[in-house]
Design an enzyme around this catalytic site. Structure first.
Site, PDB file in Angstrom:
ATOM      1  N   PHE A 137       0.818  -1.201   0.000  1.00 14.14           N
ATOM      2  CA  PHE A 137       0.000   0.000   0.000  1.00 14.14           C
ATOM      3  C   PHE A 137       0.854   1.254   0.000  1.00 14.14           C
ATOM      4  O   PHE A 137       1.826   1.360   0.758  1.00 14.14           O
ATOM      5  CB  PHE A 137      -0.862   0.076   1.274  1.00 14.14           C
ATOM      6  CG  PHE A 137      -2.063  -0.804   1.264  1.00 14.14           C
ATOM      7  CD1 PHE A 137      -3.149  -0.521   0.459  1.00 14.14           C
ATOM      8  CD2 PHE A 137      -2.123  -1.920   2.090  1.00 14.14           C
ATOM      9  CE1 PHE A 137      -4.273  -1.321   0.466  1.00 14.14           C
ATOM     10  CE2 PHE A 137      -3.232  -2.732   2.104  1.00 14.14           C
ATOM     11  CZ  PHE A 137      -4.316  -2.441   1.295  1.00 14.14           C
ATOM     12  N   ASP A 138       0.441   2.221  -0.801  1.00 14.06           N
ATOM     13  CA  ASP A 138       0.783   3.595  -0.497  1.00 14.06           C
ATOM     14  C   ASP A 138      -0.120   3.998   0.669  1.00 14.06           C
ATOM     15  O   ASP A 138      -1.244   3.509   0.789  1.00 14.06           O
ATOM     16  CB  ASP A 138       0.528   4.486  -1.701  1.00 14.06           C
ATOM     17  CG  ASP A 138       0.546   5.953  -1.330  1.00 14.06           C
ATOM     18  OD1 ASP A 138       1.575   6.408  -0.799  1.00 14.06           O
ATOM     19  OD2 ASP A 138      -0.472   6.615  -1.535  1.00 14.06           O
TER      20      ASP A 138
END
Length: 280
Positions: free
Chosen positions: A17-18
């Site tokens: 994830f960002d």
């Protein structure tokens, strides 16, 4: 909505994830923290739109990240605020306290309302990894929120100084409710995305730690510039979380090139529902 219907979400074992823009509403956080500066300046007060402000800020931020990736993110934010202040004709030195306050504003940036519930669904099906342009101290506050914890529990969500790698949900003391199997920041990798060193470091650790190759790793992010387009160049599949109203990191939409993502969802909650449907 999909750019590629030929793949299944459940073919993957790890999600990278960002954080800021995908899980956390960084655009609102940045814009609201800039308002004191904007309101008092003749050029920007009442004339700069939210979109214009954010695009001006992100260009300054990207330039500073390119010049010195060793600067901690809180300091980089402070420096970006100083540069924006100077561009509006004010003295940088007369506002040092305000620059520092802006640099510390990460701790107050809110999560998107679907984030925590979606993470709890996704952690049942994947190992979840954070790869973020942030520093350890700033991320601790966001990490606590992502885990459903309070600031009073902050210590359990702060990277131990002695940790070579941070595997928070493998903590032997059992105090952490973190959904993440691995957390990497720019402070760890020495690079700000879209510099490929961050993603290459994440892929190497994921292989070593979990035995998962990049073909089974999925990048889930809002920013095409920082995450989706950059990771696709390394052969890593991506899911675009196209957050409503987002303006930062979307430069490639104007290029006319084919999309680099495999699937597109409006929210992370929508993606989590799609995963559950595949599993069923």
């Amino acid at each position: 909505m999909s750019a590629d219907e030929s793949f299944a979400l459940t073919d993957y074992k790890v999600i990278i994830f960002d954080c800021y823009g995908t899980l956390c509403d960084w655009e609102s956080g940045i814009y609201e923290a800039l308002l004191p500066l904007l309101y008092r300046n003749r050029e920007s007060a009442g004339t700069w739109t939210r979109k214009e402000t954010l695009l001006k800020f992100t260009e300054i931020e990207k330039d500073l990240q390119d010049k010195d990736p060793s600067v901690l993110y809180a300091d980089l934010l402070s420096n970006a605020h100083a540069a924006l202040t100077a561009s509006l004709g004010e003295s940088e030195l007369s506002n040092e306290e305000e620059h520092a306050v802006f640099g510390a504003s990460v701790r107050d940036w809110a999560l998107f309302p679907d984030t925590v519930d979606a993470l709890r669904v996704l952690e049942r099906h994947y190992k979840l990894v954070i790869l973020s342009n942030v520093d350890h101290a700033s991320f601790a506050y966001t990490h606590a929120k992502l885990s459903g914890a309070t600031r009073a529990e902050l210590a359990a969500y702060t990277r131990p100084p002695s940790a070579k790698r941070w595997l928070p949900n493998a903590s032997p003391d059992g105090n952490s409710k973190s959904p993440f199997s691995l957390i990497l920041t720019a402070q760890d990798t020495g690079a700000y995305k879209p510099d490929p060193r961050g993603m290459l470091s994440a892929l190497e650790i994921i292989d070593e730690q979990f035995g998962v190759k990049k073909e089974e790793v999925l990048v889930v992010a809002q920013s095409l510039f920082h995450d989706i387009d950059a990771s696709s160049k390394l052969g890593v599949s991506g899911v675009w979380i196209d957050r409503e109203g987002a303006v930062m990191g979307l430069e490639s939409l104007e290029s006319g090139d084919p999309p680099k993502w495999k699937r597109r969802y409006r929210t992370l909650g929508e993606m989590a529902e799609a995963v559950e449907a595949e599993v069923e």
